[in-house]
Motif scaffolding. Structure first.
Motif, PDB file in Angstrom:
ATOM      1  N   ALA A 144      71.223  39.051  22.113  1.00  0.00           N
ATOM      2  CA  ALA A 144      72.140  38.090  21.815  1.00  0.00           C
ATOM      3  C   ALA A 144      73.272  38.759  20.917  1.00  0.00           C
ATOM      4  O   ALA A 144      72.905  39.799  20.336  1.00  0.00           O
ATOM      5  N   TYR A 145      74.120  38.294  20.614  1.00  0.00           N
ATOM      6  CA  TYR A 145      75.494  39.020  19.956  1.00  0.00           C
ATOM      7  C   TYR A 145      76.001  38.157  18.991  1.00  0.00           C
ATOM      8  O   TYR A 145      76.583  36.931  18.908  1.00  0.00           O
ATOM      9  N   GLY A 146      76.541  38.549  17.798  1.00  0.00           N
ATOM     10  CA  GLY A 146      77.591  38.056  16.939  1.00  0.00           C
ATOM     11  C   GLY A 146      78.989  37.910  17.195  1.00  0.00           C
ATOM     12  O   GLY A 146      79.295  38.570  18.277  1.00  0.00           O
ATOM     13  N   PRO A 147      79.762  37.347  16.291  1.00  0.00           N
ATOM     14  CA  PRO A 147      81.150  37.068  16.701  1.00  0.00           C
ATOM     15  C   PRO A 147      81.749  38.401  16.833  1.00  0.00           C
ATOM     16  O   PRO A 147      82.886  38.330  17.479  1.00  0.00           O
ATOM     17  N   ASP A 148      81.366  39.326  16.093  1.00  0.00           N
ATOM     18  CA  ASP A 148      82.062  40.527  16.151  1.00  0.00           C
ATOM     19  C   ASP A 148      81.843  41.752  17.009  1.00  0.00           C
ATOM     20  O   ASP A 148      82.447  42.953  16.809  1.00  0.00           O
ATOM     21  N   SER A 149      80.868  41.382  17.650  1.00  0.00           N
ATOM     22  CA  SER A 149      80.149  42.355  18.712  1.00  0.00           C
ATOM     23  C   SER A 149      81.103  42.333  19.805  1.00  0.00           C
ATOM     24  O   SER A 149      80.843  41.316  21.061  1.00  0.00           O
ATOM     25  N   GLY A 150      81.605  43.533  20.037  1.00  0.00           N
ATOM     26  CA  GLY A 150      82.258  43.520  21.638  1.00  0.00           C
ATOM     27  C   GLY A 150      81.366  43.768  22.852  1.00  0.00           C
ATOM     28  O   GLY A 150      81.663  43.997  23.968  1.00  0.00           O
TER      29      GLY A 150
END
Length: 729
Positions: free
Chosen positions: A168-174
């Motif tokens: 999964a990915y955080g808000p700043d991960s492209g």
């Protein structure tokens, strides 16, 4: 929302952790001053740290309230912190990690999930890794990393976790876009500030679509990972894991106790420690069970009985045993309790004596060392208790020396300064600064200030409070300071209450009624205080100290003869000895008490015309609660007085409870200790009640909680059986 002045100051931060520097329990300080007040309710300004897992220095932070700029945490000078992320999102990795572990345990049948925060080169927070089940992993990529690094990490984690490595990915991960290209969707995490905290949201990113957000509680776990409602709509038949929702029975607080706790080696679920213990619910038999407590909660000593407080759930384990997940455990003041008759604590870990006795012995020995103008090795000191240095951890040493110097009067030399380490260099030992911090006077002291305090304490070993020995005459002596005068007045007033009830009381209980452990008062101080209670004295005047009895018998306290002599009493033909005089003096006090008008323990300060009439009703309701051996909330008390709970402010509640406990028939019992907040939490104004009653106050949260539990136990003991009169000693 208040308009705020922009600030650029790296010492000012918006997030912290609680409990200790290495804690993973985050808090977010709201910007608005009104929300600040709500946030601080029930908290101390000493609770917050610039957490290591936030990339911080580990030092304590102070919560600052402002009206023209943002409320924030501030470092205490001098500031040497290299933390770079200070804003409201700087603890989001901890919020997300905690939310995932809670979700896996409560909703997905994985109560032993654990979380780590690997450092990807820029400090903690670049990624979150939650491990659960048999070799499964959820990896939340928060920070940006090169595409090649991401591909390498995916291959590595897939090999290491063949049963499932879910990304999964955080808000700043492209990288979420690459995930969508490869697997058709990506799971995103984000946090928003709501209700004075950071709330975790889960997003679904599909090809050509904006991210659709929901909460974790709306999601399911399958063999393919997290399934959001959006994914369930796209793929209507995902295979959920079984069990989707674990069986967990809620437990009533303070109805279950345990003893003999032994910690189970970890790692365990995020933020918890696991213990094996003998557990007994009220009215049931004992069983061996596991207890999970928050990591920052104190380790429960095996030789004490503890009750489970706050929210608790009973979870069946696969091997037919039981796990109890609880918020807190509070030790009982006595080694046995009639509510849990089968709990038998093991012997204390110290040979020959319990901790209270050891503290008293240390204090007595250090008093001797002080009078001899000497120092003593820690190793030699513990040998006087029949123990070995290896029996104590460094934290044990600090805790015991703090207790030796508690309570401490301003400018009084410290007995703990007389303790040094064997073969150590001259000067204050390394642990003396920790002792000062534990006493609340050394939190921000420099090394030179600690050295100055140590030198003052060791050079003034024959301090002014050297007291007369029991056979001395002290007709003209007076209390040493204002604190002593106040304590003498409290003791005198309480003994008058005992006299009104024709009772007796032990010295230990008399001090406990004032919130003071008896181990903190030396024999000479005990003698002086009893003399002052009855000073000035003339023949025929009732002697209140005659009501202080010996432990376990009806005879007088061992100091009574010395007190009589110091007051000027002399044997006569009618009363040739102390043994003959004591029952006569006791009955003289009883006779005189019939004509005494005993004032209330505290003025009815803060009562209004509306609330004054509620005091007696609330008192009766609390007595009934004590008889039922139960705590009550303000909903119950408000219903008893016929009002809506929302119409009673904290000021009203404080004034009513102070008046309840200030009643002259209360015998020093703090019925207010039975009043609880939502979720069985302590009421935030208990310290204000202690202040109104003239009790020791301004205590640290852990000390305040200990006083509250001791007073609850006293109230339950006093009303444990039907009574026709006021409880007596």
């Amino acid at each position: 929302m208040t308009p705020f002045i922009d600030e650029e100051d790296t010492r000012k931060v918006q997030t912290a952790v609680i409990g200790r520097a290495g804690s993973d329990m985050p808090v977010f300080l709201p910007f608005d001053p009104d929300e600040f007040d709500t946030f601080m309710r029930g908290r101390s300004r000493e609770d917050f740290y610039c957490g290591i897992l936030l990339g911080g220095c580990g030092k304590k932070l102070t919560a600052r309230r402002y009206t023209q700029k943002k409320c924030h945490f501030a470092h205490r000078p001098p500031v040497h912190c290299r933390r770079t992320a200070n804003g409201e999102s700087s603890a989001d990795h901890l919020y997300i990690g905690k939310a995932l572990v809670d979700w896996l345990g409560r909703h997905c049948g994985h109560p032993s999930a654990t979380v780590t925060y690997p450092d990807l080169g820029t400090g903690p927070g670049g990624a979150i890794e939650v491990r659960f089940g048999k070799g499964r992993l959820i990896r939340v990529q928060m920070g940006r990393v090169p595409l090649r690094t991401w591909e390498t990490d995916r291959d590595r984690l897939a090999r290491k976790h063949p049963r499932g490595a879910h990304w999964a990915y955080g808000p700043d991960s492209g990288l979420a876009h690459n995930e969508v290209d490869e697997h058709g969707h990506a799971i995103r995490f984000s946090c928003r500030t709501e209700g004075g905290t950071r709330k975790v949201y889960v997003g679904t990113q599909l090809p050509g679509h904006a991210v659709e957000w929901t909460t974790l509680s709306e999601c399911r776990l399958t063999k393919d990972g997290i399934v959001t409602p959006t994914l369930a709509a796209e793929k209507p038949n995902p295979t959920p894991e079984s069990p989707a929702t674990p069986v967990a029975f809620p437990l009533q607080a303070e109805r279950i106790a345990f003893t003999g706790a032994v910690e189970v080696p970890g790692p365990h679920a995020d933020g918890t420690r696991l213990y094996e213990a003998d557990v007994q619910p009220e009215g049931s038999a004992t069983t061996r069970a596991r207890i999970a407590l928050p990591h920052q909660a104190p380790v429960p000593p095996a030789h004490l009985i503890h009750t489970l407080t706050g929210t608790a759930h009973l979870v069946p384990l696969a091997d037919t045993r039981w796990l109890i997940r609880a918020e807190a455990a509070t030790p009982l003041p006595h080694p046995a309790d009639p509510r849990w008759p089968d709990l038998r604590p093991p012997a204390p870990p110290r040979p020959g004596m319990d901790e209270e006795e050891m503290i008293a012995l240390f204090r007595e020995k250090l008093e001797q060392i002080r009078r001899a103008r000497g120092l003593i090795n820690w190793e030699t000191l513990v040998a006087h208790a029949g123990a070995k240095p290896s029996d104590f951890t460094p934290a044990d040493r600090v805790r015991l020396l703090v207790a030796v110097d508690t309570p401490h009067t301003l400018d009084e030399p410290f007995l703990s300064a007389l303790v040094k380490s064997a073969h150590a260099a001259p000067g204050p030992p390394s642990f003396f600064a920790e002792v000062l911090a534990g006493l609340g006077v050394g939190e921000q002291l420099t090394n030179s200030q600690v050295d100055r305090i140590w030198r003052y304490s060791t050079r003034h070993r024959a301090k002014k409070c050297d007291l007369p020995v029991p056979d001395a005459r002290v007709d003209e002596a007076g209390p040493e300071d204002e604190q002593d005068r106040k304590l003498v007045a409290q003791l005198r007033q309480h003994l008058r209450l005992v006299a009104k009830g024709r009772g007796q009381i032990t010295w230990k209980s008399l001090l406990a009624r004032q919130g003071i452990p008896h181990t903190t008062i030396s024999e000479t101080t005990r003698f002086r205080l009893l003399v002052e209670v009855d000073s000035p004295w003339n023949r025929g005047k009732p002697i209140l100290s005659a009501l202080v009895k010996a432990k376990g018998q009806d005879g007088p306290d061992k100091m009574f003869g010395a007190v009589l002599t110091a007051l000027g009493w002399k044997p006569s033909t009618a009363f040739p000895s102390v043994d003959v005089a004591w029952p006569v003096e006791r009955d003289r006090v009883y006779a005189a008490a019939k004509n005494w008008t005993v004032p209330t323990l505290a003025p009815h300060h803060g009562l209004t015309g509306r609330t004054k009439g509620m005091v007696d009703v609330v008192r009766r309701a609390l007595v009934q609660a004590a008889t039922r051996q139960a705590c009550v909330g303000w909903n119950t008390l408000a219903a008893a007085v016929g009002t809506d709970v929302g119409l009673l402010s904290d000021t009203d509640r404080t004034a009513i409870l102070a008046a309840v406990d200030g009643h002259p028939q209360a015998e020093g019992l703090l019925l207010s200790s039975l009043v609880i907040g939502p979720g069985h939490t302590p009421v935030p104004y208990f310290d204000d009640i202690l202040r109104a009653l003239g009790r020791p106050h301004g205590l640290r949260p852990i000390e305040l909680g200990r006083v509250r539990k001791q007073e609850q136990a006293r109230a339950f003991e006093a009303y444990s059986r039907p009574r026709t009169a006021t409880p007596k000693e």
